[in-house]
Write a protein that holds these residues in place. Structure first.
Motif, PDB file in Angstrom:
ATOM      1  N   UNK A 132       0.837  -1.182   0.000  1.00 23.91           N
ATOM      2  CA  UNK A 132       0.000   0.000   0.000  1.00 23.91           C
ATOM      3  C   UNK A 132       0.883   1.247   0.000  1.00 23.91           C
ATOM      4  N   UNK A 133       0.309   2.363  -0.459  1.00 25.63           N
ATOM      5  CA  UNK A 133       1.027   3.628  -0.429  1.00 25.63           C
ATOM      6  C   UNK A 133       1.001   4.338  -1.765  1.00 25.63           C
ATOM      7  N   UNK A 134       1.695   5.491  -1.822  1.00 24.94           N
ATOM      8  CA  UNK A 134       1.738   6.301  -3.046  1.00 24.94           C
ATOM      9  C   UNK A 134       3.136   6.861  -3.243  1.00 24.94           C
ATOM     10  N   UNK A 135       3.457   7.141  -4.500  1.00 31.77           N
ATOM     11  CA  UNK A 135       4.779   7.650  -4.859  1.00 31.77           C
ATOM     12  C   UNK A 135       4.636   8.982  -5.587  1.00 31.77           C
ATOM     13  N   UNK A 136       5.562   9.896  -5.286  1.00 27.23           N
ATOM     14  CA  UNK A 136       5.615  11.214  -5.926  1.00 27.23           C
ATOM     15  C   UNK A 136       4.284  11.940  -5.861  1.00 27.23           C
ATOM     16  N   UNK A 137       3.760  12.005  -4.645  1.00 29.71           N
ATOM     17  CA  UNK A 137       2.566  12.792  -4.325  1.00 29.71           C
ATOM     18  C   UNK A 137       2.941  13.701  -3.152  1.00 29.71           C
ATOM     19  N   UNK A 138       2.169  14.760  -2.906  1.00 27.32           N
ATOM     20  CA  UNK A 138       2.433  15.559  -1.707  1.00 27.32           C
ATOM     21  C   UNK A 138       2.286  14.688  -0.460  1.00 27.32           C
ATOM     22  N   UNK A 139       3.231  14.823   0.449  1.00 28.11           N
ATOM     23  CA  UNK A 139       3.207  14.044   1.686  1.00 28.11           C
ATOM     24  C   UNK A 139       3.391  14.979   2.876  1.00 28.11           C
ATOM     25  N   UNK A 140       3.174  14.431   4.052  1.00 31.62           N
ATOM     26  CA  UNK A 140       3.514  15.129   5.288  1.00 31.62           C
ATOM     27  C   UNK A 140       4.602  14.327   5.974  1.00 31.62           C
ATOM     28  N   UNK A 141       5.753  14.956   6.158  1.00 27.88           N
ATOM     29  CA  UNK A 141       6.874  14.292   6.823  1.00 27.88           C
ATOM     30  C   UNK A 141       7.387  15.219   7.909  1.00 27.88           C
ATOM     31  N   UNK A 142       7.382  14.736   9.141  1.00 26.04           N
ATOM     32  CA  UNK A 142       7.833  15.584  10.237  1.00 26.04           C
ATOM     33  C   UNK A 142       6.995  16.825  10.432  1.00 26.04           C
ATOM     34  N   UNK A 143       5.714  16.742  10.047  1.00 23.34           N
ATOM     35  CA  UNK A 143       4.809  17.865  10.235  1.00 23.34           C
ATOM     36  C   UNK A 143       4.851  18.913   9.154  1.00 23.34           C
ATOM     37  N   UNK A 144       5.583  18.669   8.065  1.00 26.97           N
ATOM     38  CA  UNK A 144       5.710  19.633   6.972  1.00 26.97           C
ATOM     39  C   UNK A 144       5.230  18.995   5.669  1.00 26.97           C
ATOM     40  N   UNK A 145       4.477  19.754   4.893  1.00 27.38           N
ATOM     41  CA  UNK A 145       4.054  19.273   3.576  1.00 27.38           C
ATOM     42  C   UNK A 145       5.223  19.345   2.605  1.00 27.38           C
TER      43      UNK A 145
END
Length: 206
Positions: A132-145
């Motif tokens: 499951x999951x997505x690639x090369x899409x906007x993500x949130x990592x460490x609280x930052x988009x």
């Protein structure tokens, strides 16, 4: 873009942070496994459910040398998003580093690679490979988009994100800040009298 990234790499993260007015910092819990690591490159983003890393492997096929693999692992700490083999693959493929809001395992052998990994620390449990999951899409990592192509810069102080559309503006502001810092150091860090004079100029009048 490569020339711009090379220029940003030569500037301290603290100057870049000041140029961005302190915004776009990842959670400070995300740290380099070794303090000497520094990264600067465009983001390849991947979003995975907690404890699943199949899409991390899939994302590695879409990157180019120098890119930073950025993993939204939902802040998972019990199961790792990668072990030494997966991190070794990223190094072999030429990625400029890995950033994740998740944990690794095999931490000692990963450190022996001298390859920059920024994450939440280490765990024992392996990942699953459900897919499951997505690639090369906007993500949130460490609280930052983070959007694909944004510039990731990190060192012992932490990790920050420069939106790709603002990269030139941030570079210009960071270079200006760096020059001001150099002038300040040359004028105030010469001797005791110069340091006292600088402090006096900063303090409000009584």
């Amino acid at each position: 873009m490569k020339a711009l990234i090379d220029e940003l790499r030569s500037i301290s993260t603290t100057c870049i942070s000041d140029a961005m007015q302190g915004f776009n910092h990842l959670n400070t819990a995300i740290k380099p496994l070794k303090e000497e690591y520094k990264i600067c490159g465009q983001a390849i983003t991947v979003k995975v459910p907690s404890g699943d890393n199949m899409m991390v492997l899939q994302a590695m096929k879409s990157g180019k040398p120098g890119d930073i693999l950025v993993v939204d692992a939902e802040g998972a700490r019990y199961r790792s998003f990668a072990g030494d083999f997966v991190i070794g693959l990223a190094r072999t493929l030429g990625f400029g580093g890995v950033v994740a809001d998740g944990t690794v395992r095999d931490i000692l052998s990963i450190k022996e690679m001298n390859y920059p990994v920024f994450c939440l620390g280490a765990t024992l449990a392996c990942s699953k490979k459900i897919g499951m999951g997505e690639i090369n899409v906007p993500i949130s990592c460490g609280g930052v988009t983070i959007h694909p192509g944004d510039i990731i810069v990190g060192d012992a102080n932490g990790v920050l994100v420069i939106p790709k559309e603002r990269a030139e503006q941030v570079l210009e502001a960071a270079e200006t800040k760096m020059k001001k810092d150099q002038v300040r150091a040359e004028s105030a860090l010469v001797n005791r009298e110069a340091a006292l004079k600088y402090i006096e100029n900063l303090l409000p009048e009584k």
